[in-house]
Motif scaffolding. Structure first.
Motif, PDB file in Angstrom:
ATOM      1  N   GLU A  13       6.395  -0.993   3.438  1.00 51.75           N
ATOM      2  CA  GLU A  13       5.378   0.050   3.639  1.00 51.75           C
ATOM      3  C   GLU A  13       4.053  -0.544   4.102  1.00 51.75           C
ATOM      4  OE1 GLU A  13       5.167   3.408   3.711  1.00 51.75           O
ATOM      5  OE2 GLU A  13       7.339   3.255   3.711  1.00 51.75           O
ATOM      6  N   ILE A  14       3.663  -1.656   3.523  1.00 48.85           N
ATOM      7  CA  ILE A  14       2.410  -2.294   3.924  1.00 48.85           C
ATOM      8  C   ILE A  14       2.498  -2.757   5.375  1.00 48.85           C
ATOM      9  CG2 ILE A  14       0.932  -4.321   3.558  1.00 48.85           C
ATOM     10  CD1 ILE A  14       1.554  -4.001   0.539  1.00 48.85           C
ATOM     11  N   LEU A  15       3.612  -3.412   5.725  1.00 47.07           N
ATOM     12  CA  LEU A  15       3.776  -3.886   7.105  1.00 47.07           C
ATOM     13  C   LEU A  15       3.823  -2.731   8.101  1.00 47.07           C
ATOM     14  CD1 LEU A  15       6.316  -6.808   6.664  1.00 47.07           C
ATOM     15  CD2 LEU A  15       3.878  -6.961   7.186  1.00 47.07           C
ATOM     16  N   LEU A  16       4.517  -1.661   7.752  1.00 47.82           N
ATOM     17  CA  LEU A  16       4.574  -0.507   8.648  1.00 47.82           C
ATOM     18  C   LEU A  16       3.202   0.134   8.819  1.00 47.82           C
ATOM     19  CD1 LEU A  16       7.947   1.171   7.619  1.00 47.82           C
ATOM     20  CD2 LEU A  16       7.429  -0.027   9.744  1.00 47.82           C
ATOM     21  N   ALA A  17       2.449   0.193   7.742  1.00 47.08           N
ATOM     22  CA  ALA A  17       1.116   0.789   7.824  1.00 47.08           C
ATOM     23  C   ALA A  17       0.168  -0.067   8.646  1.00 47.08           C
ATOM     24  CB  ALA A  17       0.546   0.995   6.424  1.00 47.08           C
ATOM     25  N   VAL A  18       0.311  -1.378   8.559  1.00 50.68           N
ATOM     26  CA  VAL A  18      -0.592  -2.284   9.259  1.00 50.68           C
ATOM     27  C   VAL A  18      -0.183  -2.489  10.721  1.00 50.68           C
ATOM     28  CG1 VAL A  18      -1.397  -4.686   9.349  1.00 50.68           C
ATOM     29  CG2 VAL A  18      -1.301  -3.484   7.172  1.00 50.68           C
ATOM     30  N   LEU A  19       1.102  -2.650  10.958  1.00 53.90           N
ATOM     31  CA  LEU A  19       1.552  -3.048  12.287  1.00 53.90           C
ATOM     32  C   LEU A  19       1.854  -1.891  13.237  1.00 53.90           C
ATOM     33  CD1 LEU A  19       3.901  -6.005  11.302  1.00 53.90           C
ATOM     34  CD2 LEU A  19       1.533  -6.103  12.083  1.00 53.90           C
ATOM     35  N   ARG A  36       4.788  13.366   5.978  1.00 51.74           N
ATOM     36  CA  ARG A  36       4.618  11.987   5.509  1.00 51.74           C
ATOM     37  C   ARG A  36       4.205  11.939   4.042  1.00 51.74           C
ATOM     38  NH1 ARG A  36       5.968   7.001   5.605  1.00 51.74           N
ATOM     39  NH2 ARG A  36       4.302   5.503   5.472  1.00 51.74           N
ATOM     40  N   LEU A  37       3.437  12.906   3.594  1.00 48.87           N
ATOM     41  CA  LEU A  37       3.002  12.939   2.195  1.00 48.87           C
ATOM     42  C   LEU A  37       4.202  13.023   1.253  1.00 48.87           C
ATOM     43  CD1 LEU A  37       0.779  13.104   0.053  1.00 48.87           C
ATOM     44  CD2 LEU A  37       0.804  15.572   0.375  1.00 48.87           C
ATOM     45  N   TRP A  38       5.174  13.873   1.578  1.00 45.79           N
ATOM     46  CA  TRP A  38       6.350  14.009   0.732  1.00 45.79           C
ATOM     47  C   TRP A  38       7.178  12.730   0.728  1.00 45.79           C
ATOM     48  CZ3 TRP A  38       6.171  17.444  -2.767  1.00 45.79           C
ATOM     49  CH2 TRP A  38       5.486  18.638  -2.549  1.00 45.79           C
ATOM     50  N   LEU A  39       7.247  12.075   1.863  1.00 45.35           N
ATOM     51  CA  LEU A  39       7.984  10.820   1.947  1.00 45.35           C
ATOM     52  C   LEU A  39       7.324   9.751   1.075  1.00 45.35           C
ATOM     53  CD1 LEU A  39      10.250   9.121   3.216  1.00 45.35           C
ATOM     54  CD2 LEU A  39       8.673   8.614   5.080  1.00 45.35           C
ATOM     55  N   VAL A  40       6.011   9.668   1.138  1.00 53.26           N
ATOM     56  CA  VAL A  40       5.284   8.689   0.323  1.00 53.26           C
ATOM     57  C   VAL A  40       5.450   9.000  -1.167  1.00 53.26           C
ATOM     58  CG1 VAL A  40       2.977   7.846  -0.275  1.00 53.26           C
ATOM     59  CG2 VAL A  40       3.634   8.091   2.117  1.00 53.26           C
ATOM     60  N   LEU A  41       5.366  10.270  -1.534  1.00 58.04           N
ATOM     61  CA  LEU A  41       5.548  10.641  -2.944  1.00 58.04           C
ATOM     62  C   LEU A  41       6.962  10.314  -3.428  1.00 58.04           C
ATOM     63  CD1 LEU A  41       3.635  14.043  -3.145  1.00 58.04           C
ATOM     64  CD2 LEU A  41       2.937  11.832  -4.077  1.00 58.04           C
ATOM     65  N   ALA A  42       7.954  10.546  -2.575  1.00 57.51           N
ATOM     66  CA  ALA A  42       9.330  10.210  -2.941  1.00 57.51           C
ATOM     67  C   ALA A  42       9.496   8.697  -3.095  1.00 57.51           C
ATOM     68  CB  ALA A  42      10.298  10.742  -1.888  1.00 57.51           C
ATOM     69  N   GLU A  43       8.886   7.929  -2.200  1.00 54.35           N
ATOM     70  CA  GLU A  43       8.965   6.472  -2.304  1.00 54.35           C
ATOM     71  C   GLU A  43       8.286   5.971  -3.571  1.00 54.35           C
ATOM     72  OE1 GLU A  43       7.311   4.963   1.307  1.00 54.35           O
ATOM     73  OE2 GLU A  43       9.219   5.105   2.369  1.00 54.35           O
ATOM     74  N   VAL A  44       7.148   6.534  -3.907  1.00 49.04           N
ATOM     75  CA  VAL A  44       6.447   6.137  -5.131  1.00 49.04           C
ATOM     76  C   VAL A  44       7.297   6.471  -6.354  1.00 49.04           C
ATOM     77  CG1 VAL A  44       4.447   6.674  -6.598  1.00 49.04           C
ATOM     78  CG2 VAL A  44       4.137   6.246  -4.161  1.00 49.04           C
ATOM     79  N   ALA A  45       7.930   7.640  -6.351  1.00 52.01           N
ATOM     80  CA  ALA A  45       8.787   8.023  -7.476  1.00 52.01           C
ATOM     81  C   ALA A  45       9.962   7.067  -7.618  1.00 52.01           C
ATOM     82  CB  ALA A  45       9.286   9.458  -7.286  1.00 52.01           C
ATOM     83  N   VAL A  46      10.570   6.677  -6.498  1.00 53.54           N
ATOM     84  CA  VAL A  46      11.699   5.743  -6.551  1.00 53.54           C
ATOM     85  C   VAL A  46      11.231   4.369  -7.031  1.00 53.54           C
ATOM     86  CG1 VAL A  46      13.360   4.485  -5.118  1.00 53.54           C
ATOM     87  CG2 VAL A  46      13.129   6.951  -4.875  1.00 53.54           C
ATOM     88  N   VAL A  47      10.069   3.926  -6.563  1.00 52.59           N
ATOM     89  CA  VAL A  47       9.548   2.623  -7.001  1.00 52.59           C
ATOM     90  C   VAL A  47       9.268   2.638  -8.498  1.00 52.59           C
ATOM     91  CG1 VAL A  47       7.532   1.104  -6.834  1.00 52.59           C
ATOM     92  CG2 VAL A  47       8.672   1.875  -4.762  1.00 52.59           C
ATOM     93  N   VAL A  48       8.664   3.694  -8.995  1.00 52.77           N
ATOM     94  CA  VAL A  48       8.385   3.806 -10.438  1.00 52.77           C
ATOM     95  C   VAL A  48       9.696   3.834 -11.228  1.00 52.77           C
ATOM     96  CG1 VAL A  48       7.464   5.353 -12.223  1.00 52.77           C
ATOM     97  CG2 VAL A  48       6.120   4.860 -10.181  1.00 52.77           C
ATOM     98  N   LEU A  49      10.686   4.566 -10.718  1.00 53.18           N
ATOM     99  CA  LEU A  49      11.983   4.627 -11.384  1.00 53.18           C
ATOM    100  C   LEU A  49      12.653   3.253 -11.423  1.00 53.18           C
ATOM    101  CD1 LEU A  49      14.273   6.398 -12.617  1.00 53.18           C
ATOM    102  CD2 LEU A  49      15.175   6.549 -10.294  1.00 53.18           C
TER     103      LEU A  49
END
Length: 144
Positions: A13-19, A36-49
Motif C-alpha cells: 500500500e505504501i509503495l502503491l501510494a508513493v509510486l 477507494r475508501l471502502w477498499l482501504v477500510l476492508a484492507e485495514v480490517a483484514v490487517v487488524v484481523l
C-alpha cells in the motif's frame, strides 16, 4: 506467516501510494475517492484481523494473553483468519488458472502453500480452543 502477510499488505500500500499516480479522473468522471475508501477500510480490517490472529497464535499455550481471551472470541477471530486465508487461496488459485505458465505461477503456488498453511493452523487452533476458558484451578468460569 500471518505477520509477513500484514507486512506485505502495508508495504504494498505504501509503495502503491508513493509510486503510482491517481489517473481515475482522466478515465472517469466520478470521484476517485468513493470506492477507494471502502477498499482501504476492508484492507485495514483484514490487517487488524491478521494481527489479532498472530497475537492469539503466538500466545497459544502460555498463561498470558492466551488465557485472558475468552474462548468464544478466540474461536471467532481464528475462524475469521482461517476464512480470510481460504479466500486468499481461492483467489490465487483462480488467478493461476487465468495466466500463462511462468515465474508468477511459481510465486502464486508458494502463496497458496503459505496461506493454506496459515489458514489450516488458525482453523486447527480455533477448533482446539474450548468455548469456555478454564480458571487457574482447572474449572470453567461462567461467562468465559
Amino acid at each position: 506467516m500471518l505477520l509477513l502477510q500484514v507486512v506485505y499488505v502495508v508495504v504494498a500500500e505504501i509503495l502503491l501510494a508513493v509510486l503510482l499516480e491517481d489517473t481515475t479522473a482522466l478515465d472517469h468522471t466520478e470521484s476517485p475517492a468513493g470506492g477507494r475508501l471502502w477498499l482501504v477500510l476492508a484492507e485495514v480490517a483484514v490487517v487488524v484481523l491478521l494481527l489479532s490472529g498472530t497475537l492469539l497464535l503466538a500466545a497459544t499455550g502460555r498463561a498470558g494473553l492466551g488465557q485472558r481471551v475468552p474462548g468464544g472470541l478466540r474461536r471467532a477471530v481464528l475462524g475469521a483468519v482461517a476464512l480470510v486465508e481460504g479466500v486468499v487461496v481461492a483467489a490465487v488459485l483462480l488467478n493461476i488458472t487465468r495466466q500463462d505458465v511462468g515465474p508468477d505461477v511459481v510465486l502464486n503456488l508458494a502463496m497458496v502453500v503459505l496461506s493454506g498453511t496459515a489458514g489450516l493452523v488458525a482453523a486447527a487452533e480455533a477448533v482446539r480452543t474450548p468455548l469456555h476458558t478454564p480458571d487457574a484451578d482447572g474449572k470453567t468460569a461462567p461467562g468465559r
